[in-house]
Design a protein around this motif. Structure first.
Motif, short mmCIF file in Angstrom:
data_model
loop_
_atom_site.label_atom_id
_atom_site.label_comp_id
_atom_site.label_asym_id
_atom_site.label_seq_id
_atom_site.Cartn_x
_atom_site.Cartn_y
_atom_site.Cartn_z
N MET A 75 -83.96 10.57 62.43
CA MET A 75 -82.71 10.90 62.56
C MET A 75 -81.69 9.92 62.01
SD MET A 75 -82.07 12.67 66.42
CE MET A 75 -83.63 12.75 67.30
N LEU A 76 -81.96 8.62 62.15
CA LEU A 76 -81.11 7.69 61.72
C LEU A 76 -81.36 7.34 60.31
CD1 LEU A 76 -81.30 5.24 64.93
CD2 LEU A 76 -79.36 6.86 64.41
N LEU A 77 -82.50 7.15 59.77
CA LEU A 77 -82.66 6.90 58.57
C LEU A 77 -83.09 7.84 57.44
CD1 LEU A 77 -85.37 3.98 59.32
CD2 LEU A 77 -83.12 3.71 59.03
N TYR A 78 -83.52 9.22 57.91
CA TYR A 78 -83.82 10.04 57.08
C TYR A 78 -82.98 11.63 57.25
CZ TYR A 78 -87.66 6.82 56.07
OH TYR A 78 -88.38 5.78 55.81
N GLY A 79 -81.87 11.46 57.93
CA GLY A 79 -81.16 12.62 58.16
C GLY A 79 -81.60 13.84 58.74
N GLU A 80 -82.74 13.44 59.65
CA GLU A 80 -83.28 14.49 60.13
C GLU A 80 -82.29 15.09 61.27
OE1 GLU A 80 -87.02 13.50 61.86
OE2 GLU A 80 -87.87 13.10 59.87
N SER A 81 -82.49 16.42 61.73
CA SER A 81 -81.54 17.01 62.79
C SER A 81 -81.18 16.35 63.97
CB SER A 81 -82.21 18.17 62.96
OG SER A 81 -81.38 19.02 63.97
N LYS A 82 -80.06 16.28 64.27
CA LYS A 82 -79.67 15.61 65.49
C LYS A 82 -79.10 16.61 66.63
CE LYS A 82 -77.93 11.51 63.20
NZ LYS A 82 -78.01 12.00 61.76
N ASP A 83 -79.68 17.87 66.64
CA ASP A 83 -79.75 18.66 67.43
C ASP A 83 -79.70 18.26 68.87
OD1 ASP A 83 -79.06 21.86 67.77
OD2 ASP A 83 -81.17 21.44 68.76
N TRP A 84 -78.78 18.85 69.87
CA TRP A 84 -78.48 18.33 71.21
C TRP A 84 -80.01 18.85 71.92
CZ3 TRP A 84 -79.17 21.90 75.27
CH2 TRP A 84 -79.10 23.33 74.65
N ARG A 85 -80.76 19.89 71.66
CA ARG A 85 -81.77 20.11 72.26
C ARG A 85 -83.08 19.48 71.83
NH1 ARG A 85 -81.10 26.28 70.09
NH2 ARG A 85 -80.65 24.71 68.27
N ARG A 86 -82.96 18.93 70.47
CA ARG A 86 -84.04 17.80 70.29
C ARG A 86 -83.95 16.24 70.79
NH1 ARG A 86 -85.15 15.46 64.12
NH2 ARG A 86 -87.11 14.91 64.60
N LEU A 87 -82.64 16.14 71.22
CA LEU A 87 -82.35 14.76 71.82
C LEU A 87 -82.83 14.99 73.39
CD1 LEU A 87 -78.83 14.15 70.44
CD2 LEU A 87 -80.98 12.90 70.04
N ILE A 88 -82.61 16.12 73.90
CA ILE A 88 -82.74 16.44 75.32
C ILE A 88 -84.45 16.22 75.31
CG2 ILE A 88 -83.30 18.23 77.12
CD1 ILE A 88 -80.27 18.95 76.37
N PHE A 89 -85.21 16.57 74.35
CA PHE A 89 -86.72 16.65 74.63
C PHE A 89 -87.12 15.48 74.14
CE2 PHE A 89 -86.50 21.36 73.79
CZ PHE A 89 -87.04 21.73 75.16
N ILE A 90 -86.47 14.45 73.40
CA ILE A 90 -86.91 13.00 73.27
C ILE A 90 -86.64 12.36 74.64
CG2 ILE A 90 -86.15 11.01 72.32
CD1 ILE A 90 -85.52 12.53 69.58
N GLY A 91 -85.19 12.77 75.26
CA GLY A 91 -85.12 12.11 76.68
C GLY A 91 -86.14 12.50 77.65
N MET A 92 -86.68 13.74 77.53
CA MET A 92 -87.86 14.26 78.44
C MET A 92 -89.13 13.26 78.13
SD MET A 92 -87.21 18.23 78.53
CE MET A 92 -88.54 18.65 79.44
N VAL A 93 -89.54 12.94 76.99
CA VAL A 93 -90.61 12.15 76.72
C VAL A 93 -90.21 10.81 77.21
CG1 VAL A 93 -91.82 10.86 74.82
CG2 VAL A 93 -91.38 13.46 74.70
#
Length: 104
Positions: A75-93
């Motif tokens: 997300m930070l280096l390559y402009g990948e999606s920063k969708d809130w759902r993606r962030l929630i699942f990263i938080g779950m991991v």
């Protein structure tokens, strides 16, 4: 010290994932060298941490740091999606990794 070693292993895993992406773009020997060194260091620190920590816990946390860190770096280096759902699942991991630490 095993937990510190495991976190360092995860950070090298993240760097290795970034080097995979860089290798696909640049195709030079420096990218191959850094990729090899990053994953090599990651395995060395993981192996050291597994002298003390259970294999399942160490491996799950190592992969969790690598996977979530790789997604964040994407997300930070390559402009990948920063969708809130993606962030929630990263938080779950990350939450699962912290949970494993608490019960180990």
């Amino acid at each position: 010290m095993a937990w510190v070693s495991l976190i360092v292993a995860g950070l090298f895993e993240m760097f290795g994932v970034v080097m995979i992406s860089k290798l696909h773009k640049d195709r030079n020997w420096q990218s191959v060298l850094f990729l090899t060194l990053a994953f090599g260091a990651s395995f060395v620190f993981l192996a050291y941490s597994m002298k003390t920590l259970p294999m399942g816990t160490a491996y799950a946390i190592w992969t969790g740091i690598g996977a979530s860190g790789g997604a964040i770096l994407g997300m930070l280096l390559y402009g990948e999606s920063k969708d809130w759902r993606r962030l929630i699942f990263i938080g779950m991991v990350l939450g699962a990794a912290i949970g494993l630490k608490l019960v180990s």
